[in-house]
Design a protein around this motif. Sequence first.
Motif, mmCIF file in Angstrom:
data_model
loop_
_atom_site.group_PDB
_atom_site.id
_atom_site.type_symbol
_atom_site.label_atom_id
_atom_site.label_comp_id
_atom_site.label_asym_id
_atom_site.label_seq_id
_atom_site.Cartn_x
_atom_site.Cartn_y
_atom_site.Cartn_z
ATOM 1 N N GLU A 17 0.825 -1.219 0.000
ATOM 2 C CA GLU A 17 0.000 0.000 0.000
ATOM 3 C C GLU A 17 0.854 1.262 0.000
ATOM 4 O O GLU A 17 0.505 2.264 -0.617
ATOM 5 C CB GLU A 17 -0.888 0.055 1.241
ATOM 6 N N ARG A 53 -6.778 6.042 11.537
ATOM 7 C CA ARG A 53 -7.751 4.956 11.344
ATOM 8 C C ARG A 53 -8.511 4.667 12.631
ATOM 9 O O ARG A 53 -9.734 4.501 12.624
ATOM 10 C CB ARG A 53 -7.050 3.690 10.852
ATOM 11 N N THR A 61 -7.331 5.431 2.937
ATOM 12 C CA THR A 61 -6.842 5.194 1.581
ATOM 13 C C THR A 61 -5.530 5.936 1.390
ATOM 14 O O THR A 61 -5.479 7.161 1.532
ATOM 15 C CB THR A 61 -7.864 5.683 0.534
ATOM 16 N N ASN A 63 -2.880 7.395 -0.953
ATOM 17 C CA ASN A 63 -2.736 7.825 -2.345
ATOM 18 C C ASN A 63 -1.287 7.778 -2.800
ATOM 19 O O ASN A 63 -0.998 7.504 -3.955
ATOM 20 C CB ASN A 63 -3.265 9.251 -2.529
ATOM 21 N N PHE A 91 -2.968 10.813 1.950
ATOM 22 C CA PHE A 91 -4.054 9.888 2.244
ATOM 23 C C PHE A 91 -5.393 10.602 2.375
ATOM 24 O O PHE A 91 -5.456 11.828 2.457
ATOM 25 C CB PHE A 91 -3.747 9.100 3.520
ATOM 26 N N PRO A 94 -12.144 7.845 3.366
ATOM 27 C CA PRO A 94 -13.404 7.918 2.627
ATOM 28 C C PRO A 94 -14.587 8.175 3.561
ATOM 29 O O PRO A 94 -14.719 7.553 4.617
ATOM 30 C CB PRO A 94 -13.502 6.543 1.955
ATOM 31 N N TRP A 128 -6.535 16.078 -0.609
ATOM 32 C CA TRP A 128 -6.009 14.989 0.207
ATOM 33 C C TRP A 128 -5.185 15.585 1.335
ATOM 34 O O TRP A 128 -4.902 16.779 1.351
ATOM 35 C CB TRP A 128 -5.169 14.014 -0.621
#
Length: 157
Positions: A17, A53, A61, A63, A91, A94, A128
Amino acid sequence: MAKGLAVQLTPHFTLAELTHSEAATRLGIKNVPPPAVTEALRLVCVHVLEPVRAHFGRPVTVNSGYRSQAVNRAVKGSSTSQHVRGEAVDFEVPGVSNGDVAAWVRFNLQFDQLILEAYTPGNPSSGWVHCSWKPSGRRQSVLTFVPGKGYFNGLSV
């Protein structure tokens, strides 16, 4: 995915990631960090991504994380970009305004640099969050980047 990129850096983030790059894939550029940079990416996950998180209770997410020198040149990144050293991540969360995410990071985490990039107030999914972390000498620098206008001190949310 390269075998070594399946490494789990933290409970919710993998090396794959943090090294994924559409530009690298498109251009056939390897984007595999050396061990010291992998450790820097793990620390970004521990000190930035995992707390984000946990606070928002939803996946993050990524990026852009690590960029090899070649990838950084291809995307026209700064020659001093912390992405090259594995110290920075771009990041989004969402379903949460990027302005809200940046504000939470500003007031709750230690970091080197926080930039709310390409965000348009009133359009929560625009832009972002860029955040960097390093073991020492953290500046707690807070900026907003507005395309076509440049960087401004603080958050413009």
